[in-house]
Each structure stands twice: as structure tokens, then as C-alpha cells.
Design a protein around this motif. Structure first.
Motif, PDB file in Angstrom:
ATOM      1  N   TYR A   1     -30.206  18.481 -52.266  1.00 10.98           N
ATOM      2  CA  TYR A   1     -31.481  18.675 -52.141  1.00 10.98           C
ATOM      3  C   TYR A   1     -31.375  20.256 -51.715  1.00 10.98           C
ATOM      4  CZ  TYR A   1     -33.411  14.086 -52.691  1.00 10.98           C
ATOM      5  OH  TYR A   1     -33.834  12.989 -53.319  1.00 10.98           O
ATOM      6  N   GLY A   2     -30.673  20.811 -50.745  1.00 13.99           N
ATOM      7  CA  GLY A   2     -30.592  21.989 -50.530  1.00 13.99           C
ATOM      8  C   GLY A   2     -30.528  23.267 -51.544  1.00 13.99           C
ATOM      9  N   THR A   3     -29.619  22.516 -52.553  1.00 14.47           N
ATOM     10  CA  THR A   3     -29.210  23.518 -53.867  1.00 14.47           C
ATOM     11  C   THR A   3     -30.490  23.498 -54.642  1.00 14.47           C
ATOM     12  OG1 THR A   3     -26.892  22.807 -53.651  1.00 14.47           O
ATOM     13  CG2 THR A   3     -27.677  23.884 -55.763  1.00 14.47           C
ATOM     14  N   ASN A   4     -30.933  22.490 -54.819  1.00 16.35           N
ATOM     15  CA  ASN A   4     -32.329  22.180 -55.758  1.00 16.35           C
ATOM     16  C   ASN A   4     -33.393  23.166 -55.047  1.00 16.35           C
ATOM     17  OD1 ASN A   4     -31.023  20.554 -57.473  1.00 16.35           O
ATOM     18  ND2 ASN A   4     -32.059  18.822 -56.520  1.00 16.35           N
ATOM     19  N   ASP A   5     -33.574  23.162 -53.797  1.00 16.59           N
ATOM     20  CA  ASP A   5     -34.569  23.965 -53.207  1.00 16.59           C
ATOM     21  C   ASP A   5     -34.270  25.424 -53.451  1.00 16.59           C
ATOM     22  OD1 ASP A   5     -35.572  21.715 -51.838  1.00 16.59           O
ATOM     23  OD2 ASP A   5     -34.685  22.029 -49.914  1.00 16.59           O
ATOM     24  N   VAL A   6     -33.296  25.986 -53.136  1.00 23.56           N
ATOM     25  CA  VAL A   6     -32.823  27.309 -53.355  1.00 23.56           C
ATOM     26  C   VAL A   6     -33.352  27.654 -55.046  1.00 23.56           C
ATOM     27  CG1 VAL A   6     -31.245  29.243 -53.642  1.00 23.56           C
ATOM     28  CG2 VAL A   6     -31.204  27.434 -51.589  1.00 23.56           C
ATOM     29  N   PHE A   7     -32.713  26.551 -55.878  1.00 24.53           N
ATOM     30  CA  PHE A   7     -32.866  27.115 -57.289  1.00 24.53           C
ATOM     31  C   PHE A   7     -34.308  27.201 -57.686  1.00 24.53           C
ATOM     32  CE2 PHE A   7     -28.526  25.344 -59.328  1.00 24.53           C
ATOM     33  CZ  PHE A   7     -27.808  26.226 -58.363  1.00 24.53           C
ATOM     34  N   GLN A   8     -35.040  26.181 -57.366  1.00 27.56           N
ATOM     35  CA  GLN A   8     -36.617  25.987 -57.343  1.00 27.56           C
ATOM     36  C   GLN A   8     -37.342  27.167 -56.994  1.00 27.56           C
ATOM     37  OE1 GLN A   8     -36.999  22.102 -56.059  1.00 27.56           O
ATOM     38  NE2 GLN A   8     -36.989  21.125 -58.240  1.00 27.56           N
ATOM     39  N   ALA A   9     -36.883  27.647 -55.890  1.00 27.93           N
ATOM     40  CA  ALA A   9     -37.630  28.941 -55.156  1.00 27.93           C
ATOM     41  C   ALA A   9     -37.262  29.883 -56.084  1.00 27.93           C
ATOM     42  CB  ALA A   9     -37.084  29.027 -53.683  1.00 27.93           C
ATOM     43  N   LYS A  10     -36.299  30.131 -56.685  1.00 28.52           N
ATOM     44  CA  LYS A  10     -35.932  31.417 -57.589  1.00 28.52           C
ATOM     45  C   LYS A  10     -36.696  31.117 -58.865  1.00 28.52           C
ATOM     46  CE  LYS A  10     -31.930  32.774 -55.035  1.00 28.52           C
ATOM     47  NZ  LYS A  10     -32.631  34.299 -54.800  1.00 28.52           N
ATOM     48  N   GLY A  11     -37.035  29.954 -59.374  1.00 29.36           N
ATOM     49  CA  GLY A  11     -37.945  29.673 -60.605  1.00 29.36           C
ATOM     50  C   GLY A  11     -36.937  29.185 -61.513  1.00 29.36           C
ATOM     51  N   MET A  12     -35.650  28.764 -61.206  1.00 25.86           N
ATOM     52  CA  MET A  12     -34.519  28.288 -61.909  1.00 25.86           C
ATOM     53  C   MET A  12     -34.932  26.841 -62.523  1.00 25.86           C
ATOM     54  SD  MET A  12     -31.179  29.442 -60.028  1.00 25.86           S
ATOM     55  CE  MET A  12     -30.871  31.306 -59.937  1.00 25.86           C
ATOM     56  N   GLN A  13     -34.704  26.508 -63.706  1.00 19.98           N
ATOM     57  CA  GLN A  13     -35.049  25.289 -64.311  1.00 19.98           C
ATOM     58  C   GLN A  13     -34.033  24.047 -64.113  1.00 19.98           C
ATOM     59  OE1 GLN A  13     -35.693  25.330 -68.579  1.00 19.98           O
ATOM     60  NE2 GLN A  13     -36.090  23.103 -68.860  1.00 19.98           N
ATOM     61  N   LEU A  14     -34.424  22.963 -63.757  1.00 21.86           N
ATOM     62  CA  LEU A  14     -33.546  21.872 -63.377  1.00 21.86           C
ATOM     63  C   LEU A  14     -34.085  20.662 -64.370  1.00 21.86           C
ATOM     64  CD1 LEU A  14     -33.647  21.812 -59.266  1.00 21.86           C
ATOM     65  CD2 LEU A  14     -31.671  22.554 -60.983  1.00 21.86           C
ATOM     66  N   PRO A  15     -33.091  20.089 -64.705  1.00 26.41           N
ATOM     67  CA  PRO A  15     -31.665  19.976 -64.313  1.00 26.41           C
ATOM     68  C   PRO A  15     -30.798  21.049 -65.145  1.00 26.41           C
ATOM     69  CG  PRO A  15     -32.034  18.136 -65.862  1.00 26.41           C
ATOM     70  CD  PRO A  15     -33.246  18.561 -65.622  1.00 26.41           C
ATOM     71  N   VAL A  16     -29.719  21.303 -64.675  1.00 29.45           N
ATOM     72  CA  VAL A  16     -28.844  22.212 -65.387  1.00 29.45           C
ATOM     73  C   VAL A  16     -28.090  21.686 -66.478  1.00 29.45           C
ATOM     74  CG1 VAL A  16     -28.525  23.476 -63.508  1.00 29.45           C
ATOM     75  CG2 VAL A  16     -26.760  21.892 -63.747  1.00 29.45           C
ATOM     76  N   GLU A  17     -27.606  21.970 -67.358  1.00 30.11           N
ATOM     77  CA  GLU A  17     -26.639  21.884 -68.586  1.00 30.11           C
ATOM     78  C   GLU A  17     -25.773  20.651 -68.207  1.00 30.11           C
ATOM     79  OE1 GLU A  17     -24.479  23.186 -72.733  1.00 30.11           O
ATOM     80  OE2 GLU A  17     -25.420  24.501 -71.352  1.00 30.11           O
ATOM     81  N   PRO A  18     -25.562  19.326 -68.640  1.00 28.64           N
ATOM     82  CA  PRO A  18     -24.681  18.355 -68.483  1.00 28.64           C
ATOM     83  C   PRO A  18     -23.353  19.050 -68.736  1.00 28.64           C
ATOM     84  CG  PRO A  18     -26.429  17.375 -69.869  1.00 28.64           C
ATOM     85  CD  PRO A  18     -26.937  18.939 -69.710  1.00 28.64           C
ATOM     86  N   GLN A  19     -22.406  18.667 -67.798  1.00 28.85           N
ATOM     87  CA  GLN A  19     -20.942  18.929 -67.831  1.00 28.85           C
ATOM     88  C   GLN A  19     -19.999  17.953 -68.107  1.00 28.85           C
ATOM     89  OE1 GLN A  19     -20.432  22.535 -67.917  1.00 28.85           O
ATOM     90  NE2 GLN A  19     -22.507  22.391 -68.224  1.00 28.85           N
ATOM     91  N   SER A  20     -20.430  16.384 -68.198  1.00 31.04           N
ATOM     92  CA  SER A  20     -19.611  15.408 -68.210  1.00 31.04           C
ATOM     93  C   SER A  20     -18.622  15.458 -69.588  1.00 31.04           C
ATOM     94  CB  SER A  20     -20.343  14.255 -68.006  1.00 31.04           C
ATOM     95  OG  SER A  20     -19.444  12.957 -68.125  1.00 31.04           O
ATOM     96  N   THR A  21     -17.741  15.079 -69.836  1.00 28.71           N
ATOM     97  CA  THR A  21     -16.881  15.014 -71.049  1.00 28.71           C
ATOM     98  C   THR A  21     -16.107  13.766 -71.091  1.00 28.71           C
ATOM     99  OG1 THR A  21     -14.630  15.487 -69.884  1.00 28.71           O
ATOM    100  CG2 THR A  21     -15.994  17.395 -70.681  1.00 28.71           C
ATOM    101  N   THR A  22     -16.647  12.582 -70.211  1.00 27.11           N
ATOM    102  CA  THR A  22     -16.123  11.290 -70.344  1.00 27.11           C
ATOM    103  C   THR A  22     -17.250  10.280 -70.527  1.00 27.11           C
ATOM    104  OG1 THR A  22     -16.471  10.815 -68.024  1.00 27.11           O
ATOM    105  CG2 THR A  22     -14.156  11.744 -68.959  1.00 27.11           C
ATOM    106  N   THR A  23     -17.093   9.050 -71.010  1.00 26.61           N
ATOM    107  CA  THR A  23     -17.929   8.002 -71.388  1.00 26.61           C
ATOM    108  C   THR A  23     -17.415   6.799 -70.291  1.00 26.61           C
ATOM    109  OG1 THR A  23     -16.610   7.014 -73.034  1.00 26.61           O
ATOM    110  CG2 THR A  23     -18.308   8.706 -73.635  1.00 26.61           C
TER     111      THR A  23
END
Length: 253
Positions: free
Chosen positions: A106-128
Motif C-alpha cells: 500500500y505504501g508503494t501504491n500511495d507514492v506511485f499514485q501521488a506521482k500520477g503513475m498508472q497501476l498496476p504495473v506491467e506483469p512480470q510472471s513467467t510461470t503458470t
């Protein structure tokens, strides 16, 4: 006042920042900044972005949410990407546990949103769900050798699931992700373990794992050095002792 070099290093991370502590605790801030952002950095070879990454990992492990949020801003200012920051937070889950990491999501999201960054960020998973165990075990072999295989082969039936979890969850769900390379992930894991304390066997294991992925003793010493102002001397000296026990000076390159 902070000396010129400390001020320059601080301004790189926090341009035009007006510190409230500079008003209430000016003597302490000058003392800390001169040490953390000048003297300490004279003894470390970590480039700025990597230094901020290991600092974020350390702060998560120690539950330092306010300082973490400030350092997220610093990391963004020096070019650490939102994806990299999110991966640092996710990497903390198998080592610090979600109970500690939850507030940092939540703290990371707060900083990102305060800076106008879009969430979620691009997915990084490589497994199923079907491949996570196999790919996780293969990744574990690259990083920690055959220790997970040995657990799977020798653990009693009521304990074998812990080895399975290491393969499919710790390595399969997290280490196989993109966004950070394995060398950086191992430095982050080392940073978290030495910061939280009470995990000496795991610290030893991940010192060896750092060797396995190509990180040198000097890099681990650099990490310990830059974290000292944040984790204090007892945990710093414990980490130094463990590194010297596992790695010889000839591995200091």
C-alpha cells in the motif's frame, strides 16, 4: 551544515527537498547526512540505483514504512523503475512474510499514485500453475545448488511440503519473474536477511547463493557498508562475520 559532497549526494536523491527534521533536529541531520551520504559512500562501489534498491529491501525487512516511502521517491528520482520497485516489494514476501510486506504494498501504491503513475504495473510472471514447480526447481538449482533436491529426497513425509513450497513458491513464483535479474534478487535477499536479524543460517546460505550467481565478496561488503547507517552496528558486524566465514579474501574480486 552537511558537507558539500553529502549535500550533492542527498540532492541527487531528493532535489529541492525541504526536510522538516532539518528544522527540528538540524544537528542530528548534519551528522547523519555527512556519515551516510559521504563517508560511507567513500567505501562502497555500488552504483546509485543498486544502492537504493538494497536500501528499499532492507527497510521493508525492518518495517520502516516512513523511511521506505521517502526512499521510493529517491529511487524514482535516480532512475529506478516502478517495475523494479514493485519487484523489490514482491521479492520480500518469501523472506519477510506478507505480514510485514502488506503495508509496503500500500505504501508503494500511495507514492506511485501521488506521482500520477498508472497501476498496476506491467506483469512480470513467467510461470503458470502448471510450470511453476518445474521452473522453480530448475531456478533453485542455479541459485542454491542441490539443497532443495536434497530436502525433497530426504525430508520425512510430514515435512516434504516445505521443500515443495521452496521450489514452486519461493523460486517458482518469485525468482522466475522478470523485472530484476537473479544477481540483483540475491543481493536483495541478502540485504533483507541481514537487516531483519535472527536468520544466520539463511544468511550463510544466501552468501553462497550470491557466489553461485556471480556476485563477489566485495559486492556483499559494499551492501553491508551502505546499509550500516540504516541497520546499525550489531547487525552490520554480524553480517560481516558471516561473510568472512563463508567467503575467503581471494573471492573478494
Amino acid at each position: 551544515m552537511p558537507n558539500k559532497i553529502a549535500q550533492q549526494n542527498h540532492d541527487e536523491m531528493f532535489p529541492n527537498h525541504k526536510s522538516t527534521l532539518k528544522q527540528t533536529d538540524p544537528e542530528f541531520i548534519d551528522l547523519f547526512d555527512n556519515f551516510a551520504f559521504d563517508e560511507v559512500l567513500q567505501h562502497s562501489h555500488l552504483e546509485t540505483k543498486l544502492r537504493l534498491k538494497v536500501t528499499l529491501a532492507s527497510l521493508i525487512a525492518m518495517q520502516c514504512l516512513n523511511e521506505y516511502k521517502a526512499m521510493v521517491t529517491a529511487a524514482l528520482n535516480v532512475g529506478v523503475t516502478p517495475i523494479e520497485i514493485k519487484e523489490i516489494v514482491y521479492q520480500a514476501v518469501p523472506y519477510a512474510g506478507l505480514g510485514k510486506v502488506f503495508d509496503f504494498l500500500y505504501g508503494t501504491n500511495d507514492v506511485f499514485q501521488a506521482k500520477g503513475m498508472q497501476l498496476p504495473v506491467e506483469p512480470q510472471s513467467t510461470t503458470t500453475p502448471e510450470t511453476r514447480a518445474e521452473k522453480g526447481l530448475a531456478t533453485a538449482r542455479q541459485i542454491v545448488g542441490d539443497s532443495v533436491d536434497q530436502m525433497l529426497a530426504t525430508a520425512s513425509s510430514n515435512q516434504k511440503h516445505f521443500a515443495t513450497f521452496l521450489a514452486d513458491n519461493c523460486f517458482g513464483d518469485f525468482y522466475t519473474r522478470t523485472g530484476l535479474d537473479k544477481q540483483t534478487r540475491e543481493l536483495l535477499t541478502f540485504s533483507m536477511l541481514i537487516s531483519m536479524g535472527g536468520a544466520d543460517p539463511q544468511v550463510r546460505g544466501h552468501i553462497s547463493a550470491n557466489q553461485n550467481v556471480g556476485n563477489s565478496k566485495q559486492q556483499l561488503l559494499d551492501v553491508i557498508t551502505v546499509l550500516l547507517p540504516f541497520i546499525g552496528y550489531p547487525r552490520t558486524l554480524t553480517a560481516l562475520k558471516l561473510v568472512n566465514e563463508v567467503m575467503s579474501e581471494k573471492e573478494n574480486q
